[in-house]
Enzyme design. Sequence first.
Site, PDB file in Angstrom:
ATOM      1  N   GLY A  53       0.824  -1.208   0.000  1.00  0.00           N
ATOM      2  CA  GLY A  53       0.000   0.000   0.000  1.00  0.00           C
ATOM      3  C   GLY A  53       0.852   1.250   0.000  1.00  0.00           C
ATOM      4  CB  SER A  54       0.175   4.586   1.400  1.00  0.00           C
ATOM      5  OG  SER A  54      -1.120   4.588   0.851  1.00  0.00           O
ATOM      6  CB  THR A  55       4.464   1.442   3.502  1.00  0.00           C
ATOM      7  OG1 THR A  55       4.094   0.215   2.882  1.00  0.00           O
ATOM      8  CG2 THR A  55       3.640   1.617   4.757  1.00  0.00           C
TER       9      THR A  55
ATOM     10  CE  LYS B 212       0.382   6.682  -2.038  1.00  0.00           C
ATOM     11  NZ  LYS B 212      -0.774   7.067  -1.199  1.00  0.00           N
TER      12      LYS B 212
END
Lengths: 487, 460
Positions: free
Chosen positions: A220-222, A224
Amino acid sequence: MNKPIRTMSIVCMALFVALLVNSTYLQYLQADELNSRNDNKRVRDAEFSRERGAILVAGNSVAQSKPSNDQFEFQRVYSQPEKYAHLTGYYSYTYGRNAVELTQNDILSGSDPRLFVNRVVDLFGNSQPKGGDVSLTIDPKAQNAAYDGLQALGKDVKGSVVALDPSTGAIQAMVSNPSYDPSGLSSHNLSTISSSWEKLTGDPDRPMLNRGIQEVLPPGSTFKLVTAAAALSSGQYDPDSLVPGGARLDLPQTDTDLPNESGTDCGGDKVTLTQALMVSCNVSFGYLGLTLGDDALREQAEAFGFGDEYLDDLNGQVASRFPEDPDAPQSALSAIGQFDVAATPLQMAMVSAGIANGGTVMKPYLVDEVRSPDLDVLDKAEPEPYRNAVSSSVARDLTQMMVEVVDQGTGSTAQIPGMKVAGKTGTAQSEADRPPYAWFVSFAPADDPEVAVAVLIEDAGVARDAISGSGLAAPIAKRVMEAVINQ
Amino acid sequence: MSSVNPLRGFTHRRRRGAELFLLILSLLVGVGAYIAVGVGVEGAVPADFIGYGGWLAVLCVLCHVVVRVVAPYADPVLLPVVAALNGLGLAMIHRIDLAELAENPDANTFARDQLIWMTLGVITFIGVLLVLRDHRRLQAFTYTSGLAALVLLVMPLLPVLGTEINGARIWINVGPFSFQPGEVAKVCLVVFFAGYLVLHRDALALAGRRFAGIDFPRGRDLGPILVMWLVSLGVLVFQQDLGSSLLFFGLFLVMLYVATERPGWLVVGSTLFAAGAYVGYLLFPHVQARFDAWLHPFSSDSSYQIVQGMYGQAWGGLVGRGLGQGDPTLIPFSYSDFIVAAMGEELGLTGVMAIIVLYGLIVERGLRTALVCRDAFGKLVATGLAVVFALQVFVVVGGVTKLIPLTGLTTPFMSYGGSSLIANWAIIALLLRISDQARRPLPDLSGPADDDATQVVMVR
């Protein structure tokens, strides 16, 4: 007739030489391989009758052999079974060994070449040879914090916590929940062993799985952080560069748009990269994925360790992955850690630790020291650099951006008073019918990092909208970081 | 034997003293192993070791005395080597008995029976030496022994007499004993082949076509080799005995080659053997299982025994666990077919190598006897016995150590089994008889020196 008789003599000699050579191969060259096979009852019986070395955490044993009065002289005892099960592993008569019991078996059983002198001394002293001790890098306080943090979410929570020392790669905590008790498998009663084995392998929650290293899930956003690292390393961006920050990103080649998690915009049509990371802006990072391209993302991911197995001290590690050949919209989704990107908590902890350590990822290790039975240190782990993921200036920029995430952004639940914490949340969508995964990666103190953590909550049994990286995962990461720092 | 024997001018010494000295060493090995087993298993020197050692000593001395009297020029190495192997085998069987008894007080024990069989073997040995004063007399029994071999081979297939044990139909029941007639058939076959080949070798060697540098025999001379091939196949098909089939055919081929001095026979025979083996592989699941266990021991269903044997030998390592200190009972049939694996576990690579070299010595002495023997029949018998012995050791030891696919053959002088022991003691007696004949100085045929002229007698 003497000529053919002489020929036959040579033939017979060849036959006997073949027998001698083959016996030498079997009993000398191949012997070690045969002796190390799991189904070799002789070796196992001999090992079970020997005093096996202990597995130590901060000087206290978490696995040791105690005298017993059944058919074998020693019984393996695990003092904190569930908390350390995935690290110690089991030592089973029927099902072999696992985890450190497996990877350090030579030392623990006393058959390691480094213990040769001890064995010879034992032989002449007519005493039973003993195994050496293995000391782990685990920090018991961090391990407690991680274990208690997961347990606090409920006994059935599925999740994992991994903490690393960024400057060495030493694993300070590794917990996977649900856990199991290796004592049943390590029993001397064959029916106890097989009934525990069937119960554990039949459990749909798979308690024997070490979720820290043996299961990959969308980060997920980790992820990014990896995309941001690729953007900064490309030289085309700095933390203040403006990137699109609207509510939706038009994905090329498709009719669908990529929305933000909340559906709102990220603070304007154009936002800085720092702002984009702070609010975890899907539009901005999807855009970066499109412009940087999948090759740049994969290269950056692999620089952090994706696609590789690097942990030698535990068996069964699964490599994290970045998709082979995504098209443009898939690249955009990959850039925000969705689509076919999948990582282990250890991998995400290494991303965090790499940034914390000025861009150099250290090779993770779990075994700190091995000692002979008379406590001489035989080997001490030497920290070694694994890969250079980003330059030190990019690492500095990323650290600053991650500090903003915790100070003002989605990661505020990980704040520690009086200290700068760098972090990143993640909430990864999985299939529509199951809850999303909550992630949090962080390190602290931001200016002189002592610990890097990754927390994954796979399934907490709470309502769907209560699941988020900041709500569930960040508080656990905070407890672990505090446990390491406040001592 | 048209060529002049280069050894004609050389007189062999009797060397009976050397034999006695070596025999004492062998006794030390046998009795020492027995004591080591007692110390290893029970922690004490076995109380009956004097009786046991005394019995072995009596047998050895008896053999030695008989050899000294009736075969004084016989080879001095063979008897001590055999005594050492037999003693080692007995100690190992006794050791496995003790382990089985510790687990189950009613378990079958084999050591006492084996000692009785050894005694019978020694009696056979002495009998052969006493009755057969000249090996050339055997030539008169060429076809009798051929017939005897056939009868012996067929016996296990008969309904009441024969029994199938562990998948191979190679046993017959005589009262309380079971007996493997194939072991005795081996000796009869050697005599038959030798007698037959001595008569017909010229015809077999005479004519043929030359192809690719090798003389191939004529089609009409192929008869006997085809018959032998069929007999071997019969043993394979009806008795499911891969090892004996290979042994008989290999024996015949080698003797044919030695008799005719034509390697062409080896080519023809090996081709036939390969074809037969391949057909056997295709037709019989148990042959396939053996191959499979050999090629993939860790993934095959039928490889438990060979894998346990390999584990045992690996566990033994260079110097072994020591007698009584290993777990040879984990290997099925470690007292018979797999006794070499048990030796490997407890005596180590060192012990196994010593045993293989001892076997090699027997073969070497047998072939040496064939070389110095003065008559063709004796040469062929000695070669046949030595080669059949070598083949058997190679097949069984190679099978146990996973050099070749496993086949059920006994390990000469060490495996438990009466028929094998008796047959092998008889083989040694025959070899000693031939070597005595071969090494004995030639009778002086030149007559008394004829210096004086014949006296003319005046008759009145």
